[in-house]
Design an enzyme around this catalytic site. Structure first.
Site, short mmCIF file in Angstrom:
data_model
loop_
_atom_site.label_atom_id
_atom_site.label_comp_id
_atom_site.label_asym_id
_atom_site.label_seq_id
_atom_site.Cartn_x
_atom_site.Cartn_y
_atom_site.Cartn_z
N GLN A 85 38.71 53.52 56.71
CA GLN A 85 39.73 52.26 56.77
C GLN A 85 40.67 52.32 57.83
O GLN A 85 41.41 51.47 58.01
CB GLN A 85 40.39 52.47 55.38
CG GLN A 85 39.48 52.02 54.05
CD GLN A 85 39.93 51.69 53.04
OE1 GLN A 85 41.22 51.06 52.91
NE2 GLN A 85 39.44 51.83 51.92
N HIS A 154 43.25 52.56 51.68
CA HIS A 154 44.02 50.99 51.67
C HIS A 154 44.97 51.02 52.71
O HIS A 154 46.34 50.61 52.42
CB HIS A 154 44.95 51.21 50.36
CG HIS A 154 43.91 50.96 49.12
ND1 HIS A 154 44.40 51.17 47.74
CD2 HIS A 154 42.47 51.31 48.91
CE1 HIS A 154 43.23 51.28 46.90
NE2 HIS A 154 42.17 51.27 47.61
N ASP A 173 48.76 49.83 49.73
CA ASP A 173 49.73 50.56 48.95
C ASP A 173 48.84 52.11 49.53
O ASP A 173 49.66 53.11 49.08
CB ASP A 173 49.38 50.47 47.61
CG ASP A 173 47.90 50.58 47.21
OD1 ASP A 173 47.24 51.18 47.72
OD2 ASP A 173 47.97 50.24 45.89
N ARG A 238 48.15 45.35 46.80
CA ARG A 238 47.17 46.74 46.64
C ARG A 238 46.71 46.97 48.19
O ARG A 238 47.01 47.85 48.84
CB ARG A 238 46.29 46.64 45.38
CG ARG A 238 45.45 47.89 45.32
CD ARG A 238 44.77 47.79 44.02
NE ARG A 238 43.82 49.00 43.70
CZ ARG A 238 42.65 49.16 44.08
NH1 ARG A 238 41.95 48.38 44.98
NH2 ARG A 238 42.14 50.31 43.68
N TYR A 273 53.73 40.04 44.02
CA TYR A 273 52.42 39.82 43.65
C TYR A 273 51.71 40.63 42.44
O TYR A 273 50.70 40.90 42.27
CB TYR A 273 51.44 39.79 44.99
CG TYR A 273 51.79 38.48 45.49
CD1 TYR A 273 52.65 38.19 46.13
CD2 TYR A 273 51.00 37.14 45.23
CE1 TYR A 273 53.43 37.08 46.93
CE2 TYR A 273 51.23 36.19 45.89
CZ TYR A 273 52.42 36.05 46.57
OH TYR A 273 52.75 34.74 47.14
N ALA A 279 47.05 43.73 37.52
CA ALA A 279 46.08 43.64 38.33
C ALA A 279 45.29 42.08 37.81
O ALA A 279 45.27 41.89 36.68
CB ALA A 279 44.98 44.56 38.08
N TYR A 281 45.73 38.47 36.75
CA TYR A 281 46.68 37.57 36.04
C TYR A 281 47.25 38.71 34.89
O TYR A 281 46.76 39.55 34.71
CB TYR A 281 45.90 36.56 35.08
CG TYR A 281 44.99 35.97 35.92
CD1 TYR A 281 45.53 34.83 36.95
CD2 TYR A 281 43.45 36.01 35.83
CE1 TYR A 281 44.56 33.96 37.53
CE2 TYR A 281 42.46 35.01 36.42
CZ TYR A 281 43.11 34.22 37.40
OH TYR A 281 42.27 33.57 38.08
N ASP A 283 47.58 39.36 31.83
CA ASP A 283 46.95 38.92 30.53
C ASP A 283 46.37 40.39 29.75
O ASP A 283 45.82 40.06 29.02
CB ASP A 283 45.44 38.20 31.02
CG ASP A 283 44.73 38.89 31.95
OD1 ASP A 283 45.03 40.23 32.48
OD2 ASP A 283 43.63 38.35 32.65
N GLU A 319 50.52 45.50 31.11
CA GLU A 319 50.80 44.25 31.74
C GLU A 319 52.04 43.58 31.45
O GLU A 319 53.02 42.96 31.94
CB GLU A 319 49.65 43.34 32.29
CG GLU A 319 48.78 44.03 33.07
CD GLU A 319 47.59 43.08 33.76
OE1 GLU A 319 47.06 43.37 34.78
OE2 GLU A 319 47.25 42.09 32.95
#
Ligand code: CA
Ligand code: CA
Ligand code: CA
Ligand code: CA
Length: 460
Positions: A85, A154, A173, A238, A273, A279, A281, A283, A319
């Protein structure tokens, strides 16, 4: 020229798409160029050439789309590259390039070794070059901002030039809390102090989107976060590897999720974010924040990392246990799966998003205006996400196009908006037509051209 009709019912391998789309558009495929060393950013230039950064090749190359002829504008020996990367990454052209005097500028982001001795101190920098249109070369380098975080995972490093004459840069990150960096504290939510900014200590820029003046300084109208003005525009990221402005100056980014929940985001000043608390939504589905660096009883370094099995000594947080007034959920995920999804048996529910482009042309491919194109590295497709009129939400399900056994790394749209170009990785995993993961790529290190040829079938 190979005829390449995209009229496929989407295979079940793209689960968990809830709606199966039948594509009508037909395109012809032409391989424009091969032999590139990991092309990473491609931009249609004002000279009607495709400008390419080669991540591993450490070069900026101009490719003639008509015949594939390559002209190297510069090779940057300072670029340090030794893993998957890092290297020469983002590139943005000044909109005045070849148009106005004093603006023949090209901006690059790359990784380098900041340690002059034998040790390695991998960092990132944004550098400006001046283009010489007579010699077709880049010269007169000026470092705008250096010593940015850059590790072994990353890195991100996508650059965009804003309509506000600012540079936007994604910094990942650094893979903290994941794979080989699993014992590193994830800093995507941490914000710098006044003193750190004064000292130009950019450690807290991990997991952020930066907004940078064209001389590298902090814009006076950047958000003030926790009372501190800095280059940080948004945080809680991320690994955002796709970034592009769309209609009305809106900024869109794609972001790699963990095992699920790759994201398409609308980027707005000062917003959070969510990563690593959320990660996709908020949820509580199929993701929980397990903070390996805070393992009690057994130190992190004594534990083997697993993305799916969390040891009892590693604290975890649902979350829904996290709330933030500035949290912004994605416009769309690729894809959210339910609790109980069998990651070990079925594999990750991810597309591994590479580059991203907005499609704004009103007279282009019918129905495509106001779409965002999100590239998949691992599925060998491009997802088109139609936006609602205000550009603030997605309209319907993502539709896959251009299936091939490739890793689509980046995109640019030609002067003729019915012609789209993609850059492909040289190696890595893709997916074949039957949905199997494969490592043999169809067009490694290439630029592919897809030209719209009309409607292949009748709309149902
Ligand atoms: Ca591009
Ligand atoms: Ca060194
Ligand atoms: Ca997010
Ligand atoms: Ca979630």
């Amino acid at each position: 020229m190979k005829r390449y009709f995209i009229a496929i019912a989407v295979a079940a391998c793209f689960l968990p798409l809830s709606v199966v789309a039948l594509q009508q558009e037909a395109f012809s495929l032409r391989v424009v160029a091969t032999g590139l060393q990991n092309p990473w950013e491609i931009v249609w230039g004002p000279d009607d050439q495709i400008w390419v950064t080669e991540r591993v090749g450490k070069r900026v190359t101009r490719v003639n789309p008509a015949d594939g002829t390559k002209t190297v504008a510069i090779t940057i020996s300072e670029v340090f590259q030794n893993h998957g990367q890092d290297g020469l990454l983002g590139m943005a052209l000044h909109p005045g390039l070849l148009k106005s005097p004093g603006t023949n500028y090209v901006y690059l982001f790359y990784t380098y070794d900041a340690d002059p001795g034998p040790e390695l101190n991998r960092r990132g920098k944004v550098r400006r070059y001046t283009y010489d249109p007579g010699a077709h070369t880049l010269g007169s380098p000026v470092d705008l901002i250096a010593n940015l975080p850059a590790g072994t995972d990353h890195v991100s490093g996508r650059l965009a030039f804003g309509p506000d004459q600012k540079l936007y840069l994604t910094i990942g990150d650094q893979g903290s809390n994941f794979l080989q960096n699993y014992c590193n504290l994830n800093r995507a939510q941490e914000l710098p102090s006044l003193e750190e900014v004064r000292q130009q200590d950019w450690t807290k820029y991990q997991g952020k989107m930066l907004r940078i003046n064209l001389d590298g300084s902090i814009p006076a109208d950047n958000p003030t976060l926790d009372g501190v003005p800095s280059h940080i525009y948004t945080y809680g990221h991320r690994n955002a590897q796709g970034l592009a402005f769309g209609a009305g100056g809106k900024l869109y980014a794609s972001e790699h999720g963990p095992n699920s929940d790759d994201e398409l985001n609308l980027i707005e000043a000062g917003k959070n974010y969510g990563w690593p608390y959320v990660a996709g939504y908020l949820d509580d589905k199929a993701y929980v924040y397990a903070n390996w660096s805070r393992s009690t009883r057994e130190p992190c370094s004594s534990l083997p990392f697993s993305a799916t099995v969390i040891p009892p000594s590693v604290p975890r947080q649902k979350e829904s246990a996290w709330r933030h007034p500035d949290f912004r959920p994605p416009l769309r995920t690729f894809f959210t799966v339910a609790d109980g999804y069998d990651f070990q048996g079925q594999g990750s529910a991810t597309i591994a998003p590479g580059g991203l482009e907005t499609y704004t042309a009103k007279d282009g491919i019918p129905g495509w205006a106001d779409s965002v194109l999100v590239l998949s590295l691992s599925k060998g497709v491009i997802y088109r996400v139609k936006l609602n009129a205000d550009g603030r939400s997605a309209d319907g399900e993502p539709k896959p196009y251009f299936k091939s056994t490739n890793r689509y790394r980046d995109i640019t749209i030609g002067r003729n908006s019915k012609v789209i170009y993609f850059a492909t990785d040289n190696s890595g995993n893709s997916t074949d037509a039957s949905g199997r993961t494969v490592r043999t790529l169809e067009n490694p290190g290439a630029i592919l051209e897809f030209s719209y040829t009309g409607v292949a079938g009748k709309s149902n």
